[in-house]
Design a protein around this motif. Structure first.
Motif, PDB file in Angstrom:
ATOM      1  N   SER A  19       0.743  -1.239   0.000  1.00 47.04           N
ATOM      2  CA  SER A  19       0.000   0.000   0.000  1.00 47.04           C
ATOM      3  C   SER A  19       0.771   1.285   0.000  1.00 47.04           C
ATOM      4  N   ALA A  20       0.046   2.323  -0.319  1.00 41.99           N
ATOM      5  CA  ALA A  20       0.605   3.674  -0.388  1.00 41.99           C
ATOM      6  C   ALA A  20       0.907   4.253   0.974  1.00 41.99           C
ATOM      7  N   GLU A  26       8.099   7.808  -0.808  1.00 42.15           N
ATOM      8  CA  GLU A  26       7.624   7.601  -2.158  1.00 42.15           C
ATOM      9  C   GLU A  26       8.712   7.962  -3.146  1.00 42.15           C
ATOM     10  N   PRO A  30       6.772   8.039 -10.767  1.00 46.45           N
ATOM     11  CA  PRO A  30       5.936   6.840 -10.693  1.00 46.45           C
ATOM     12  C   PRO A  30       6.605   5.668 -11.389  1.00 46.45           C
ATOM     13  N   TRP A  93      -7.593   3.356 -10.208  1.00 43.49           N
ATOM     14  CA  TRP A  93      -6.458   3.904  -9.479  1.00 43.49           C
ATOM     15  C   TRP A  93      -6.370   5.410  -9.679  1.00 43.49           C
ATOM     16  N   ALA A  95      -3.979   8.254  -9.388  1.00 41.14           N
ATOM     17  CA  ALA A  95      -2.529   8.391  -9.254  1.00 41.14           C
ATOM     18  C   ALA A  95      -2.139   9.522  -8.308  1.00 41.14           C
ATOM     19  N   GLN A  98      -2.797   8.413  -4.782  1.00 41.96           N
ATOM     20  CA  GLN A  98      -2.252   7.101  -4.440  1.00 41.96           C
ATOM     21  C   GLN A  98      -3.309   6.264  -3.726  1.00 41.96           C
ATOM     22  N   ARG A  99      -4.509   6.205  -4.323  1.00 45.40           N
ATOM     23  CA  ARG A  99      -5.599   5.467  -3.701  1.00 45.40           C
ATOM     24  C   ARG A  99      -6.485   4.852  -4.774  1.00 45.40           C
ATOM     25  N   ALA A 158       0.703   0.642  -5.548  1.00 48.04           N
ATOM     26  CA  ALA A 158       1.207   1.677  -4.647  1.00 48.04           C
ATOM     27  C   ALA A 158       2.582   1.302  -4.113  1.00 48.04           C
ATOM     28  N   ASN A 161       5.568   2.151  -6.212  1.00 47.09           N
ATOM     29  CA  ASN A 161       5.987   3.550  -6.235  1.00 47.09           C
ATOM     30  C   ASN A 161       6.903   3.926  -5.074  1.00 47.09           C
ATOM     31  N   ARG A 262       0.617  15.220  -6.844  1.00 48.58           N
ATOM     32  CA  ARG A 262       0.206  14.540  -5.610  1.00 48.58           C
ATOM     33  C   ARG A 262      -0.821  15.382  -4.851  1.00 48.58           C
ATOM     34  N   GLY A 266      -3.111  13.256   1.131  1.00 50.31           N
ATOM     35  CA  GLY A 266      -3.901  12.136   0.612  1.00 50.31           C
ATOM     36  C   GLY A 266      -5.292  12.516   0.183  1.00 50.31           C
TER      37      GLY A 266
END
Length: 267
Positions: A19-20, A26, A30, A93, A95, A98-99, A158, A161, A262, A266
Motif C-alpha cells: 500500500s501507499a 515515495e 511513478p 487507481w 494516481a 495514491q488510492r 502503490a 511507487n 500529488r 492524501g
C-alpha cells in the motif's frame, strides 16, 4: 474444490503486494503508467493452469474523478480439476492521491456469471458493495473500513511507487468485497533471478495474508519485484490449502511515465 477458489490466486495476481501508506519514502517518479502490460503463466501443482494479463489503461473519468483503470484478465486452460474460467477485474487507481476509488469484477466460472462493484465513499471510511449473480437481482451493502483501505491491486501498484530497501516492513488494510484484513510484507533480500525477460536483480518479499477458505496460506507467500525503478512483479509463490501455485512473468511492455500531481495529505 470450487474452481473460483482454485483460480483465486490468479485473480489476486493483479495486485499481490501492498500500500501507499507505507513508512518508506515515495519515489520521485511513478514506477508505472498508462500502457504498461504484463503477461503471466500460472502453475497449479507444477502444471500450467492458465494465464493472467495486467494492463494499465488510458486515463479516464470514473465517478467524476480522473483515474487509471488497472485491468486484470484471468483465463484457465484445460487442466484436470480446473473448471473453465474467464474473469476480468478492473481497479480504478487515482494516481495523484495514491488510492483506489473502487473496482468492478466480471466473473465467468464454469458457465456461471456474477458481477461485483465496490465504490469507496468520499469519507474514505466506508464502501458500497453491489453483488449480482446472473438471473438474480443485485444485492447492496455498506461496509465500514479503516481509512486508507485499498484493494489488492491498488496496494500492489502503490508499493511499486516506493523506494524499497532490504529490511523494510509494511502492514496495510485490504478489502476484498467480502473480507477485510491486514496484509503484511517484509523486504528480505536482493537476489539474482533468471526470468523470461532475461536475468534480473529482484527484491524478495515475504508476505502474510488472510484470504481464508481454500486460499488460506499454509506458509508465507513470496513475491519478487525487480530492483529497477519500475519494480515489476516477476514471480509469486504461494502454498494455499488448495495446493501450490506459482505465477511467472512471460512478457512485459512498459507504459508512459507521466508527471503526477500529488494530492495534499492524501486528499
Amino acid at each position: 474444490m470450487r474452481a473460483q477458489s482454485k483460480w483465486g490466486f490468479a485473480a489476486v495476481l493483479a495486485g499481490l503486494v501492498w500500500s501507499a501508506t507505507a513508512t518508506a519514502q515515495e519515489s520521485a517518479n511513478p514506477a508505472f503508467g498508462p500502457g504498461e502490460q504484463s503477461q503471466y503463466r500460472v502453475k497449479y501443482l507444477g502444471v500450467t493452469a492458465g494465464t493472467a494479463q495486467v494492463t494499465v489503461g488510458a486515463p479516464m473519468k470514473q465517478w467524476g474523478e480522473e483515474v487509471w483503470p488497472i485491468i486484470a484478465l484471468a483465463r484457465s486452460q484445460d487442466v484436470i480439476g480446473v473448471w473453465p474460467i474467464k474473469d476480468k477485474f478492473v481497479s480504478y487507481w487515482q494516481a495523484g492521491g495514491q488510492r483506489v476509488l473502487g473496482s468492478d469484477l466480471h466473473a465467468d466460472e464454469n458457465g456461471k456469471r456474477r458481477r461485483m462493484r465496490i465504490k469507496m465513499q468520499p469519507d474514505g471510511k466506508s464502501a458500497l458493495v453491489v453483488k449480482q449473480k446472473e438471473g438474480e437481482s443485485p444485492r447492496e451493502s455498506t461496509r465500514d473500513l479503516e481509512q486508507g483501505t485499498l484493494d489488492v491491486t491498488g496496494a500492489t501498484f502503490a508499493l511499486r511507487n516506493l523506494d524499497l530497501a532490504v529490511g523494510q516492513e509494511h502492514a496495510y488494510p485490504v478489502f476484498t468485497g467480502s473480507k477485510t484484513f491486514t496484509m503484511r510484507a517484509k523486504v528480505e533480500a536482493r537476489e539474482a533471478m533468471n526470468t523470461a525477460l532475461g536475468p534480473k536483480e529482484v527484491f524478495k518479499l515475504r508476505v502474510q495474508a488472510e484470504f481464508g477458505g481454500s486460499l488460506t496460506s499454509k506458509r508465507d507467500m513470496f513475491v519478487y519485484l525487480t530492483t529497477d525503478p519500475s519494480h515489476v512483479p516477476v514471480r509469486v509463490e504461494a502454498e494455499f490449502a488448495l495446493g501450490t501455485m506459482v505465477a511467472e512473468i512471460t512478457d512485459h511492455k512498459p507504459g508512459r511515465i507521466m508527471a503526477v500531481a500529488r494530492a495534499e495529505n492524501g486528499e
